[in-house]
Design a protein around this motif. Structure first.
Motif, PDB file in Angstrom:
ATOM      1  N   ASN A 198      21.380  37.999  45.268  1.00 47.92           N
ATOM      2  CA  ASN A 198      21.311  38.100  46.731  1.00 47.92           C
ATOM      3  C   ASN A 198      22.683  37.861  47.372  1.00 47.92           C
ATOM      4  O   ASN A 198      22.815  37.092  48.326  1.00 47.92           O
ATOM      5  CB  ASN A 198      20.274  37.114  47.283  1.00 47.92           C
ATOM      6  N   GLN A 199      23.700  38.536  46.810  1.00 51.83           N
ATOM      7  CA  GLN A 199      25.071  38.403  47.302  1.00 51.83           C
ATOM      8  C   GLN A 199      25.588  39.768  47.742  1.00 51.83           C
ATOM      9  O   GLN A 199      25.159  40.812  47.235  1.00 51.83           O
ATOM     10  CB  GLN A 199      25.975  37.847  46.191  1.00 51.83           C
ATOM     11  N   ASP A 200      26.530  39.774  48.667  1.00 56.77           N
ATOM     12  CA  ASP A 200      27.164  41.020  49.114  1.00 56.77           C
ATOM     13  C   ASP A 200      28.663  40.777  49.303  1.00 56.77           C
ATOM     14  O   ASP A 200      29.190  40.848  50.407  1.00 56.77           O
ATOM     15  CB  ASP A 200      26.526  41.505  50.418  1.00 56.77           C
ATOM     16  N   PRO A 201      29.367  40.485  48.203  1.00 55.79           N
ATOM     17  CA  PRO A 201      30.799  40.167  48.323  1.00 55.79           C
ATOM     18  C   PRO A 201      31.613  41.415  48.657  1.00 55.79           C
ATOM     19  O   PRO A 201      31.300  42.517  48.186  1.00 55.79           O
ATOM     20  CB  PRO A 201      31.151  39.632  46.932  1.00 55.79           C
ATOM     21  N   PRO A 202      32.653  41.267  49.463  1.00 62.15           N
ATOM     22  CA  PRO A 202      33.473  42.430  49.838  1.00 62.15           C
ATOM     23  C   PRO A 202      34.348  42.927  48.705  1.00 62.15           C
ATOM     24  O   PRO A 202      34.773  44.082  48.700  1.00 62.15           O
ATOM     25  CB  PRO A 202      34.327  41.887  50.997  1.00 62.15           C
ATOM     26  N   GLN A 203      34.659  42.056  47.745  1.00 59.74           N
ATOM     27  CA  GLN A 203      35.501  42.444  46.619  1.00 59.74           C
ATOM     28  C   GLN A 203      34.817  42.039  45.316  1.00 59.74           C
ATOM     29  O   GLN A 203      33.884  41.242  45.300  1.00 59.74           O
ATOM     30  CB  GLN A 203      36.876  41.762  46.705  1.00 59.74           C
ATOM     31  N   GLY A 204      35.303  42.610  44.221  1.00 61.53           N
ATOM     32  CA  GLY A 204      34.701  42.280  42.939  1.00 61.53           C
ATOM     33  C   GLY A 204      35.556  42.723  41.778  1.00 61.53           C
ATOM     34  O   GLY A 204      36.788  42.792  41.870  1.00 61.53           O
ATOM     35  N   ILE A 205      34.898  43.082  40.707  1.00 63.22           N
ATOM     36  CA  ILE A 205      35.589  43.328  39.448  1.00 63.22           C
ATOM     37  C   ILE A 205      36.471  44.574  39.480  1.00 63.22           C
ATOM     38  O   ILE A 205      37.468  44.656  38.766  1.00 63.22           O
ATOM     39  CB  ILE A 205      34.563  43.421  38.303  1.00 63.22           C
ATOM     40  N   ALA A 206      36.141  45.538  40.325  1.00 59.72           N
ATOM     41  CA  ALA A 206      36.924  46.770  40.388  1.00 59.72           C
ATOM     42  C   ALA A 206      38.367  46.493  40.793  1.00 59.72           C
ATOM     43  O   ALA A 206      39.308  47.128  40.285  1.00 59.72           O
ATOM     44  CB  ALA A 206      36.274  47.756  41.363  1.00 59.72           C
ATOM     45  N   GLU A 207      38.562  45.556  41.719  1.00 59.20           N
ATOM     46  CA  GLU A 207      39.926  45.226  42.163  1.00 59.20           C
ATOM     47  C   GLU A 207      40.772  44.685  41.014  1.00 59.20           C
ATOM     48  O   GLU A 207      41.997  44.866  41.010  1.00 59.20           O
ATOM     49  CB  GLU A 207      39.876  44.199  43.292  1.00 59.20           C
ATOM     50  N   ALA A 208      40.150  44.030  40.067  1.00 58.99           N
ATOM     51  CA  ALA A 208      40.893  43.486  38.927  1.00 58.99           C
ATOM     52  C   ALA A 208      41.149  44.538  37.868  1.00 58.99           C
ATOM     53  O   ALA A 208      42.211  44.551  37.232  1.00 58.99           O
ATOM     54  CB  ALA A 208      40.110  42.314  38.320  1.00 58.99           C
ATOM     55  N   VAL A 209      40.185  45.440  37.661  1.00 58.65           N
ATOM     56  CA  VAL A 209      40.297  46.428  36.578  1.00 58.65           C
ATOM     57  C   VAL A 209      41.208  47.587  36.951  1.00 58.65           C
ATOM     58  O   VAL A 209      42.013  48.049  36.138  1.00 58.65           O
ATOM     59  CB  VAL A 209      38.896  46.943  36.195  1.00 58.65           C
ATOM     60  N   PHE A 210      41.131  48.056  38.192  1.00 56.14           N
ATOM     61  CA  PHE A 210      41.890  49.243  38.588  1.00 56.14           C
ATOM     62  C   PHE A 210      43.286  48.917  39.118  1.00 56.14           C
ATOM     63  O   PHE A 210      44.058  49.832  39.408  1.00 56.14           O
ATOM     64  CB  PHE A 210      41.110  50.036  39.637  1.00 56.14           C
ATOM     65  N   ALA A 211      43.618  47.644  39.274  1.00 53.64           N
ATOM     66  CA  ALA A 211      44.974  47.261  39.680  1.00 53.64           C
ATOM     67  C   ALA A 211      45.447  46.095  38.808  1.00 53.64           C
ATOM     68  O   ALA A 211      45.669  44.983  39.301  1.00 53.64           O
ATOM     69  CB  ALA A 211      45.002  46.892  41.159  1.00 53.64           C
ATOM     70  N   PRO A 212      45.580  46.319  37.496  1.00 49.90           N
ATOM     71  CA  PRO A 212      45.929  45.220  36.583  1.00 49.90           C
ATOM     72  C   PRO A 212      47.293  44.600  36.879  1.00 49.90           C
ATOM     73  O   PRO A 212      47.529  43.437  36.539  1.00 49.90           O
ATOM     74  CB  PRO A 212      45.914  45.886  35.199  1.00 49.90           C
ATOM     75  N   GLU A 213      48.187  45.349  37.524  1.00 48.71           N
ATOM     76  CA  GLU A 213      49.518  44.801  37.832  1.00 48.71           C
ATOM     77  C   GLU A 213      49.429  43.686  38.875  1.00 48.71           C
ATOM     78  O   GLU A 213      50.339  42.850  38.973  1.00 48.71           O
ATOM     79  CB  GLU A 213      50.453  45.915  38.312  1.00 48.71           C
ATOM     80  N   ARG A 214      48.342  43.628  39.643  1.00 49.23           N
ATOM     81  CA  ARG A 214      48.173  42.583  40.661  1.00 49.23           C
ATOM     82  C   ARG A 214      47.415  41.374  40.131  1.00 49.23           C
ATOM     83  O   ARG A 214      47.262  40.377  40.827  1.00 49.23           O
ATOM     84  CB  ARG A 214      47.414  43.148  41.861  1.00 49.23           C
ATOM     85  N   LEU A 215      46.922  41.473  38.901  1.00 49.89           N
ATOM     86  CA  LEU A 215      46.017  40.451  38.382  1.00 49.89           C
ATOM     87  C   LEU A 215      46.741  39.143  38.094  1.00 49.89           C
ATOM     88  O   LEU A 215      47.730  39.103  37.351  1.00 49.89           O
ATOM     89  CB  LEU A 215      45.355  40.958  37.092  1.00 49.89           C
ATOM     90  N   ASP A 216      46.286  38.080  38.726  1.00 51.66           N
ATOM     91  CA  ASP A 216      46.770  36.736  38.433  1.00 51.66           C
ATOM     92  C   ASP A 216      45.640  35.761  38.755  1.00 51.66           C
ATOM     93  O   ASP A 216      44.552  36.149  39.199  1.00 51.66           O
ATOM     94  CB  ASP A 216      48.044  36.396  39.213  1.00 51.66           C
ATOM     95  N   ALA A 217      45.893  34.489  38.515  1.00 49.04           N
ATOM     96  CA  ALA A 217      44.855  33.484  38.710  1.00 49.04           C
ATOM     97  C   ALA A 217      44.379  33.434  40.160  1.00 49.04           C
ATOM     98  O   ALA A 217      43.184  33.260  40.434  1.00 49.04           O
ATOM     99  CB  ALA A 217      45.368  32.115  38.268  1.00 49.04           C
ATOM    100  N   ALA A 250      41.074  47.389  29.105  1.00 49.23           N
ATOM    101  CA  ALA A 250      41.007  47.255  30.567  1.00 49.23           C
ATOM    102  C   ALA A 250      40.568  45.871  31.022  1.00 49.23           C
ATOM    103  O   ALA A 250      41.005  45.394  32.074  1.00 49.23           O
ATOM    104  CB  ALA A 250      40.061  48.310  31.136  1.00 49.23           C
ATOM    105  N   PHE A 251      39.696  45.204  30.257  1.00 47.99           N
ATOM    106  CA  PHE A 251      39.157  43.914  30.682  1.00 47.99           C
ATOM    107  C   PHE A 251      39.858  42.723  30.022  1.00 47.99           C
ATOM    108  O   PHE A 251      39.476  41.574  30.282  1.00 47.99           O
ATOM    109  CB  PHE A 251      37.653  43.855  30.385  1.00 47.99           C
ATOM    110  N   ASP A 252      40.860  42.981  29.185  1.00 47.66           N
ATOM    111  CA  ASP A 252      41.511  41.891  28.451  1.00 47.66           C
ATOM    112  C   ASP A 252      42.130  40.852  29.383  1.00 47.66           C
ATOM    113  O   ASP A 252      41.906  39.648  29.228  1.00 47.66           O
ATOM    114  CB  ASP A 252      42.604  42.453  27.520  1.00 47.66           C
ATOM    115  N   GLY A 253      42.926  41.318  30.337  1.00 45.52           N
ATOM    116  CA  GLY A 253      43.611  40.389  31.230  1.00 45.52           C
ATOM    117  C   GLY A 253      42.645  39.585  32.081  1.00 45.52           C
ATOM    118  O   GLY A 253      42.819  38.379  32.263  1.00 45.52           O
TER     119      GLY A 253
END
Length: 418
Positions: A198-217, A250-253
């Motif tokens: 019952n959640q409707d978050p504006p962001q999710g896993i796609a932001e991490a997978v499709f922009a790996p150069e931005r991925l950080d903690a 794709a999901f390693d990082g």
């Protein structure tokens, strides 16, 4: 000397992207090191094994740079290990770590090795997992919190209820076991985790997978949606705006960042067979396979066991759950026959309860929230305890109290009869 191998209480951190060269004196040790190199935790490391022991190592590095880790096998005093290490020190680059595999269990010799800067001393024969522990510990800073446990949940065919199992399992780990948990919905196009919680978050896993150069903690923290005190959700957009063609790694990082931040990560892996799904399953600390009591599920489960075994030689076999057992008038393969054909024990059988599971799905709740005493809720609770290597407190508590409750039940029965 090195710590014990992986246990339910301790997860071995994957070895980072390093180069390792081993110089062996026996074929047995060379084979064991090569076997360690095939383990999933060594996926990023590059390992090379050659013969000749310490003298060969000294000769190899006279005119070549040393790798991150050098492994030397020595068969005892006749091999003059201390003299060999002194010679190796003269040609080793600063920062190179040395592990010695010896055939003598001698504390005095071990201390002399440590005084000369040896990182670890292992007694032959060395089990592959013990060597992996030693290598992992070399690159784990003192005081760093333990790496998080990953649990991959995968259905042997579509519509078998693997996502429902994954979500209820994550909820049970977070609520029943009091462990901070993330449920990561890897089905980018059709994921249901946000609906089930019952959640409707504006962001999710796609932001991490499709922009790996931005991925950080910091980004991973922003992408998590809080469901309860100990449970967070990494949701899928469930959108068809783009096709989902991701690389094998794709999901390693993302998984690495989650492991560094959270004690437990439940991966809801979609039913498809691709390079990245196989990589996620092979790399998980625990695998839970959801099947139905039918021939197609049995065939697919057997194939899955075979496909995963080569990449997980030092791991526990996947746990199997039969889902939707007991559909009226439907012929089914019994749990005992299913386990016998699979040559693996089943963890549990979830009963066919469409009203209960349907109500939970429509309300965006978990089974234990709808009906805490349901058999399915108890199964998820037991599974959560088992996967974390903890005793099944609910059953243990009931067993201990049984002798004290029986007289009370008898008195109540007599009162009702009178």
């Amino acid at each position: 000397m090195s710590d014990l191998p992986e246990t339910p209480e301790r997860i071995i951190a994957p070895v980072p992207r390093i180069t390792i060269q081993a110089f062996c004196e026996t074929a047995e040790t060379a084979g064991l090191i090569e076997a360690a190199g095939d383990d999933r935790r060594m996926q990023k490391a590059h390992i090379k094994v050659q013969m000749g022991g310490g003298p060969a190592a000294v000769e190899a590095y006279r005119h070549a740079p040393t790798p991150n880790v050098v492994i030397i096998e020595t068969q005892g005093a006749k091999a003059k290990p201390l003299e060999c290490l002194d010679a190796l020190a003269e040609v080793c680059d600063p920062g190179t770590k040395v592990i010695v595999i010896g055939h003598v269990n001698d504390v005095s010799l071990y201390r002399q090795f440590i005084q000369r800067g040896v990182s670890d001393y292992l007694i032959a024969p060395v089990e592959p997992l013990s060597l992996i522990v030693a290598l992992s510990d070399l690159f784990t800073a003192p005081g760093v919190k333990p790496v998080g446990r990953t649990i991959a949940v995968f259905g042997v065919r579509g519509g078998i209820g693997a996502s429902t199992v994954a979500h209820n399992l994550a909820w049970s780990i977070a609520r029943g076991q009091g462990t901070q948990t993330v449920i990561a919905d890897l089905d980018i196009a059709h994921g249901t985790a946000s609906l089930n919680f019952n959640q409707d978050p504006p962001q999710g896993i796609a932001e991490a997978v499709f922009a790996p150069e931005r991925l950080d903690a910091a980004l991973v923290e922003r992408l998590l949606s809080k469901c309860s005190d100990n449970l967070s959700l990494l949701s899928a957009p469930a959108s068809l705006d783009r096709t989902i063609d991701v690389s094998e790694a794709a999901f390693d990082g993302l998984v690495d960042h989650l492991r560094a931040a959270v004690p437990c990560i439940v991966l809801d892996v979609p039913h498809q067979w691709s390079a990245w799904t196989k990589r996620v399953l092979v790399g998980a600390d625990e695998i839970l396979i959801v099947a139905g009591p039918d021939l197609a599920s049995l065939r697919n489960a057997k194939n899955l066991f075979t496909a995963l075994q080569a990449g997980r030689p030092n791991d526990r076999r996947p746990r199997i759950i039969l889902n939707g057992v007991g559909v009226p008038k439907r012929p089914e393969i019994g749990a005992a026959d299913f386990a016998k054909a699979l040559e693996a024990p089943l963890f549990a059988s979830l009963p066919f309860e469409p009203a209960l599971f349907g109500a939970a799905a429509n309300n965006g709740q978990m089974i234990a929230e709808i009906q805490p005493g349901a058999k399915a809720a108890e199964i998820f609770s037991d599974l959560a305890a088992a996967l974390l290597g903890r005793p099944e407190t609910r059953r243990a508590r009931g067993t201990l109290l049984e002798p004290f409750l029986e007289p009370l039940r008898a008195r109540l029965a007599r009162r009702k009869a009178s």
